[in-house]
Write a protein that holds these residues in place. Sequence first.
Motif, short mmCIF file in Angstrom:
data_model
loop_
_atom_site.label_atom_id
_atom_site.label_comp_id
_atom_site.label_asym_id
_atom_site.label_seq_id
_atom_site.Cartn_x
_atom_site.Cartn_y
_atom_site.Cartn_z
N UNK A 15 0.82 -1.22 0.00
CA UNK A 15 0.00 0.00 0.00
C UNK A 15 0.85 1.26 0.00
N UNK A 16 2.13 1.14 0.31
CA UNK A 16 3.03 2.29 0.31
C UNK A 16 2.96 3.14 1.56
N UNK A 17 2.14 2.74 2.54
CA UNK A 17 2.00 3.57 3.75
C UNK A 17 3.06 3.26 4.79
N UNK A 18 3.89 2.24 4.55
CA UNK A 18 4.90 1.84 5.54
C UNK A 18 6.24 1.66 4.86
N UNK A 19 7.27 2.35 5.38
CA UNK A 19 8.65 2.10 4.95
C UNK A 19 9.26 1.17 5.99
N UNK A 286 -4.17 -8.06 -12.56
CA UNK A 286 -4.44 -6.63 -12.34
C UNK A 286 -4.12 -6.25 -10.90
N UNK A 287 -3.97 -4.92 -10.66
CA UNK A 287 -3.87 -4.43 -9.28
C UNK A 287 -5.18 -4.76 -8.58
N UNK A 288 -5.10 -5.44 -7.41
CA UNK A 288 -6.34 -5.74 -6.70
C UNK A 288 -6.88 -4.48 -6.04
N UNK A 291 -5.58 0.04 -4.83
CA UNK A 291 -4.15 0.34 -4.93
C UNK A 291 -3.79 1.38 -3.89
N UNK A 292 -4.23 2.61 -4.11
CA UNK A 292 -3.95 3.70 -3.15
C UNK A 292 -4.98 3.65 -2.05
N UNK A 319 -17.42 7.77 9.34
CA UNK A 319 -16.75 6.67 8.64
C UNK A 319 -16.86 6.83 7.12
N UNK A 320 -18.05 7.10 6.63
CA UNK A 320 -18.30 7.11 5.18
C UNK A 320 -17.38 8.07 4.41
N UNK A 321 -17.12 9.29 4.92
CA UNK A 321 -16.27 10.20 4.13
C UNK A 321 -14.85 9.67 3.90
N UNK A 322 -14.38 8.73 4.74
CA UNK A 322 -13.02 8.21 4.59
C UNK A 322 -12.96 6.91 3.80
N UNK A 323 -14.11 6.43 3.40
CA UNK A 323 -14.20 5.08 2.85
C UNK A 323 -14.25 5.05 1.33
N UNK A 324 -13.54 4.05 0.73
CA UNK A 324 -13.91 3.64 -0.63
C UNK A 324 -15.12 2.72 -0.52
N UNK A 325 -14.97 1.68 0.31
CA UNK A 325 -16.09 0.75 0.50
C UNK A 325 -15.81 -0.14 1.70
#
Length: 426
Positions: A15-19, A286-288, A291-292, A319-325
């Motif tokens: 996810x790129x959120x952790x180095x 495909x990217x599952x 991705x971001x 919760x909803x404003x931060x969600x894709x799904x």
Amino acid sequence: MGTHMHQLATERNWAGNLAYQAAEVTYPTSVAELQELVANSPKVRALGSRHSFNDIADTPGTLVSLENLATDFHLDLEKMQVTVGAATRYGTLAAQLQQQELALHNLASLPHISIAGAVATGTHGSGDKNGNLATAVAALELVTADGSLIRLQRGDAEFAAAVVGLGALGIVTALTLDIQPTFNVAQHVFEQLPWTQVLQHFDAITAAGYSVSLFTDWSGETVAQAWVKRRPSADSEPWDHTKFYLGTPAVAAMHPLPGVDGSNCTEQLGVSGPWADRLAHFRMEFTPSKGEELQSEYLLPREHATEAIMALRGLSSVVTPLLFVSEIRTIAADQLWLSPSYERDSVALHFTWHRDQPAVEAVLPLIEEALAPFLARPHWGKLFHAGAAELAPLYPRFGDFIELADRMDAGGKFRNSFLERTVFNG
Ligand SMILES: Cc1cc2nc3c(=O)[nH]c(=O)nc-3n(C[C@H](O)[C@H](O)[C@H](O)COP(=O)(O)OP(=O)(O)OC[C@H]3O[C@@H](n4cnc5c(N)ncnc54)[C@H](O)[C@@H]3O)c2cc1C
């Protein structure tokens, strides 16, 4: 000692959120080389396919990827088991098995994850009668802290602790999994099921297929999508796929995320075909998902499903404003000590978040507070707020696991800050 590759680890998770803070990633090419490496490392952890969203895989010492480890693929048709290398991805194994007309019992939403990494965190798919992916493990081989290679199989004293082991007991080199004859799956997607129907008929809905997923953002009066994966040969009761609890059948391939192309997803529209191409939602090539993104998930006893869902609908404004799904799935109980579905038939409430970690981390305590009355256990590989003090009472064998880890890894070489925070510092 053979030649293994080193790579400086300014490396990131999927996810790129952790180095990763590890100084290096090492790629041993033989088990003997791995044993020597583990024996001589003060701090070491296995890295899977990097799909976890938190620091569970990280270490201040050496990260070990088993991607270059020479491993055998061994089928035992008498026992109906397959033995594979730890770094094998589910999608690769699924294709190999399908070629031989064989199957696993289930897959997660994506086929890209490594088997050892998925099993170590209790990764699951869906289905009232389907245990998580770790329940298929019949035996595993692991390199323990002193560098010895041990094999644990079902029935052995430490087996039920070691399978969903969070990487705390050793580095798994190979796993033996239960298999079965291949089977076909037909995947039907329905749109806009009224919440009133879903809450009233929750048990019937999750029982309507071999594997059922509901997708929602918790707002509004309908559930956006229901994915029903049926086994046409086994689910023999009459099935009217023109309606589903007032949801309407999708007329084209769907993606769980609004606005994303359904062609990234496995075949739908009720076309029957091999399990290997239907049980995951996302295609290997495909990217599952998005991705971001970031993810969180909580598993709770399924008898609390409707109350927990209502609690989350009550949090929709934050919760909803931060969600894709979000995705709702079911998982059968198991006997693996640190499995989030340990001894509980479970419902899993999952969140695919926008990649805004501070905002997500601010909302997680609210979700955990709302789900605490239902004894929710977080997915080990996703983002959560709870620490060891909150988690220990949720797992009857938590203390036994710590005792075993202390015995097998007295020097704490497999411990990392994730494990200190969520397991050992209760
Ligand atoms: C897009 C996406 C979709 C997802 N969908 C689902 C889903 O449907 N269901 C679900 O339950 N989860 C899901 N997940 C979460 C994912 O399945 C877990 O985080 C899983 O643990 C990732 O496996 P990995 O191979 O990437 O392991 P990593 O993230 O690399 O590592 C996870 C843990 O496994 C340990 N580990 C890895 N290899 C070994 C080994 N050889 N020996 C010992 N320990 C080892 C690591 O040390 C670490 O503790 C999803 C993640 C993503 C990114």
